[in-house]
Scaffold this active site. Structure first.
Site, short mmCIF file in Angstrom:
data_model
loop_
_atom_site.label_atom_id
_atom_site.label_comp_id
_atom_site.label_asym_id
_atom_site.label_seq_id
_atom_site.Cartn_x
_atom_site.Cartn_y
_atom_site.Cartn_z
CB ALA A 64 -0.88 -0.01 1.23
N GLY A 107 0.67 -5.11 0.87
CA GLY A 107 -0.53 -5.16 0.05
C GLY A 107 -0.29 -5.77 -1.32
CD GLU A 110 -2.24 -7.83 2.92
OE1 GLU A 110 -2.53 -8.18 4.06
OE2 GLU A 110 -2.26 -6.63 2.55
CD GLU A 130 1.91 -5.86 5.49
OE1 GLU A 130 2.78 -6.70 5.80
OE2 GLU A 130 1.05 -6.06 4.62
N1 DAK Z 1 4.57 3.29 -0.63
C1 DAK Z 1 4.93 4.48 -1.15
N2 DAK Z 1 6.05 4.66 -1.89
C2 DAK Z 1 6.83 3.60 -2.10
C3 DAK Z 1 6.54 2.33 -1.58
C4 DAK Z 1 5.34 2.19 -0.80
N3 DAK Z 1 4.92 1.01 -0.30
N4 DAK Z 1 7.51 1.47 -1.95
C5 DAK Z 1 8.38 2.20 -2.68
N5 DAK Z 1 7.98 3.48 -2.77
C6 DAK Z 1 8.64 4.59 -3.45
C7 DAK Z 1 9.82 5.09 -2.64
O1 DAK Z 1 9.38 5.95 -1.63
C8 DAK Z 1 10.62 5.80 -3.71
O2 DAK Z 1 10.01 7.04 -3.96
P1 DAK Z 1 10.92 8.39 -4.09
O3 DAK Z 1 11.72 8.46 -2.86
O4 DAK Z 1 11.74 8.14 -5.34
O5 DAK Z 1 9.89 9.49 -4.25
C9 DAK Z 1 10.38 4.93 -4.93
O6 DAK Z 1 9.20 4.16 -4.67
C10 DAK Z 1 11.51 3.95 -5.19
O7 DAK Z 1 11.71 3.23 -3.99
P2 DAK Z 1 13.14 3.04 -3.32
O8 DAK Z 1 14.03 4.20 -3.63
O9 DAK Z 1 12.91 2.73 -1.89
O10 DAK Z 1 13.66 1.76 -4.12
P3 DAK Z 1 14.61 0.59 -3.63
O11 DAK Z 1 14.85 -0.25 -4.83
O12 DAK Z 1 15.77 1.12 -2.86
O13 DAK Z 1 13.71 -0.25 -2.57
C11 DAK Z 1 11.71 -1.38 -1.80
C12 DAK Z 1 12.56 -0.88 -3.01
C13 DAK Z 1 10.41 -1.93 -2.34
C14 DAK Z 1 12.49 -2.50 -1.08
C15 DAK Z 1 11.49 -0.22 -0.82
O14 DAK Z 1 10.97 0.88 -1.55
C16 DAK Z 1 10.54 -0.55 0.28
O15 DAK Z 1 10.93 -1.16 1.28
N6 DAK Z 1 9.27 -0.13 0.13
C17 DAK Z 1 8.26 -0.30 1.16
C18 DAK Z 1 7.81 -1.73 1.25
C19 DAK Z 1 6.78 -1.92 2.33
O16 DAK Z 1 7.02 -1.65 3.53
N7 DAK Z 1 5.57 -2.36 1.94
C20 DAK Z 1 4.49 -2.59 2.86
C21 DAK Z 1 3.72 -1.28 3.00
S1 DAK Z 1 2.40 -1.39 4.18
C22 DAK Z 1 -5.26 -1.78 4.24
C23 DAK Z 1 -4.90 -2.99 3.70
C24 DAK Z 1 -3.58 -3.27 3.41
C25 DAK Z 1 -2.61 -2.33 3.67
C26 DAK Z 1 -2.96 -1.13 4.19
C27 DAK Z 1 -4.29 -0.85 4.47
N8 DAK Z 1 -6.62 -1.51 4.53
C28 DAK Z 1 -7.64 -2.53 4.22
C29 DAK Z 1 -7.02 -0.27 5.02
C30 DAK Z 1 -1.24 -2.64 3.35
C31 DAK Z 1 -0.19 -2.05 3.93
C32 DAK Z 1 1.14 -2.15 3.34
O17 DAK Z 1 1.33 -2.72 2.29
#
Ligand code: DAK
Length: 256
Positions: A64, A107, A110, A130
């Site tokens: 997400a 997400g 998921e 998460e």
């Molecule tokens: N959200 C927003 N931006 C993201 C992102 C994300 N999940 N993942 C990557 N980006 C963005 C980065 O911020 C960066 O943007 P800029 O800084 O260039 O503006 C760009 O994509 C490139 O990312 P990186 O520079 O970080 O690239 P790397 O290759 O170094 O790393 C990475 C890639 C995927 C390992 C890293 O970006 C990362 O760890 N991303 C976050 C992964 C994560 O934590 N995902 C889980 C998120 S929480 C719900 C249901 C479900 C959910 C929520 C609510 N409801 C029913 C209400 C789900 C929640 C989640 O998924």
């Protein structure tokens, strides 16, 4: 350009590509809205036989969109009604195939688990990270991952946020098939094309009974299977399929 590109192919496949490369295909409201809308439309479109969801080489979806939820309140989250968008994908009666390359995190993982078949690239990165940003899976991760790989592996991944590769996903039973990264979409489309040629009523019943049966007691699930099996003998396609076999020719299915 749209954040989900949809391509209706002549072979009955609806190909949906998440298109936010600048954010590793993070799922924002627009992506979720479009995926839900396109899956709902596919449900009632007889020309669509199979839906394939994919991303790009770098990411299926990295979760997400954290920027869009970092400051959200519980009421704001509730009012976004995200679960209804997820349900539109889960309830799509057509087979859904996820073609996963790169990151399928949070997400994104998921979303892949909402599909019926997952084709993973060897080096895809799956995970439920998460917990590392202070939350927990919220779109079925704690439940669908557990059902797919068992409690002990699912707990490990949800509690540590540790990721696993496409090959590991396959070995654990999360992915249906693992292929070299460059072949993921072709492999998914090939399977989709095979399914698209099958009798639609049988495909619909198989998916419905398998999903409903998984949440029911075995006896109830077996009864569901029996009833659906018997009902298919009222279809023209059952007569056609069996006659074609006996007459040693290719069947021609009509979906009736
Ligand atoms: N959200 C927003 N931006 C993201 C992102 C994300 N999940 N993942 C990557 N980006 C963005 C980065 O911020 C960066 O943007 P800029 O800084 O260039 O503006 C760009 O994509 C490139 O990312 P990186 O520079 O970080 O690239 P790397 O290759 O170094 O790393 C990475 C890639 C995927 C390992 C890293 O970006 C990362 O760890 N991303 C976050 C992964 C994560 O934590 N995902 C889980 C998120 S929480 C719900 C249901 C479900 C959910 C929520 C609510 N409801 C029913 C209400 C789900 C929640 C989640 O998924």
């Amino acid at each position: 350009m749209s954040e989900v590109l949809d391509e209706r192919r002549e072979d009955g496949i609806l190909l949906l590509r998440i298109n936010r490369p600048e954010a590793k295909n993070a799922l924002n409201q627009e992506v979720r809205r479009l995926l839900a809308e396109l899956c709902s439309a596919a449900a009632t479109d007889d020309t669509v036989k199979v839906v394939v969801i994919t991303g790009n080489d770098a990411a299926f979806a990295a979760g997400a969109d954290i920027k869009a939820m970092a400051e959200a309140t519980p009421i704001e989250l509730m009012l976004r009604r995200n679960h209804e968008q997820w349900q539109a994908i889960a309830r799509c009666p057509k087979p859904v195939i996820a073609a996963v390359n790169g990151y399928a995190l949070g997400g994104g993982c998921e979303l892949a688990m909402h599909a019926d078949i997952i084709i993973a690239g060897e080096n895809a990165t799956f995970g439920q990270p998460e917990v590392r940003v202070g939350i927990m899976p919220g779109a079925g991760g704690t439940q669908r991952l557990t059902r797919a790989v068992g409690k002990f592996k699912a707990m490990l991944y949800c509690l540590t946020g540790q990721t696993f590769t496409g090959r590991e996903a396959f070995e654990m039973g999360l992915a249906s098939k693992v292929v070299p990264d460059a072949e993921v979409l072709d492999a998914a489309l090939e399977i989709a094309a095979t399914i698209a040629k099958m009798p639609p009523l049988a495909i619909h019943q198989i998916k419905e009974v398998m999903l409903a049966g998984a949440d029911a007691p075995l006896e109830t699930a077996l009864m569901l299977e029996r009833k659906a099996f018997q009902m298919l003998f009222d279809s023209a396609d059952q007569k056609e399929g069996m006659r074609a076999f006996l007459e040693k020719r290719k069947p021609s299915y009509r979906g009736s």
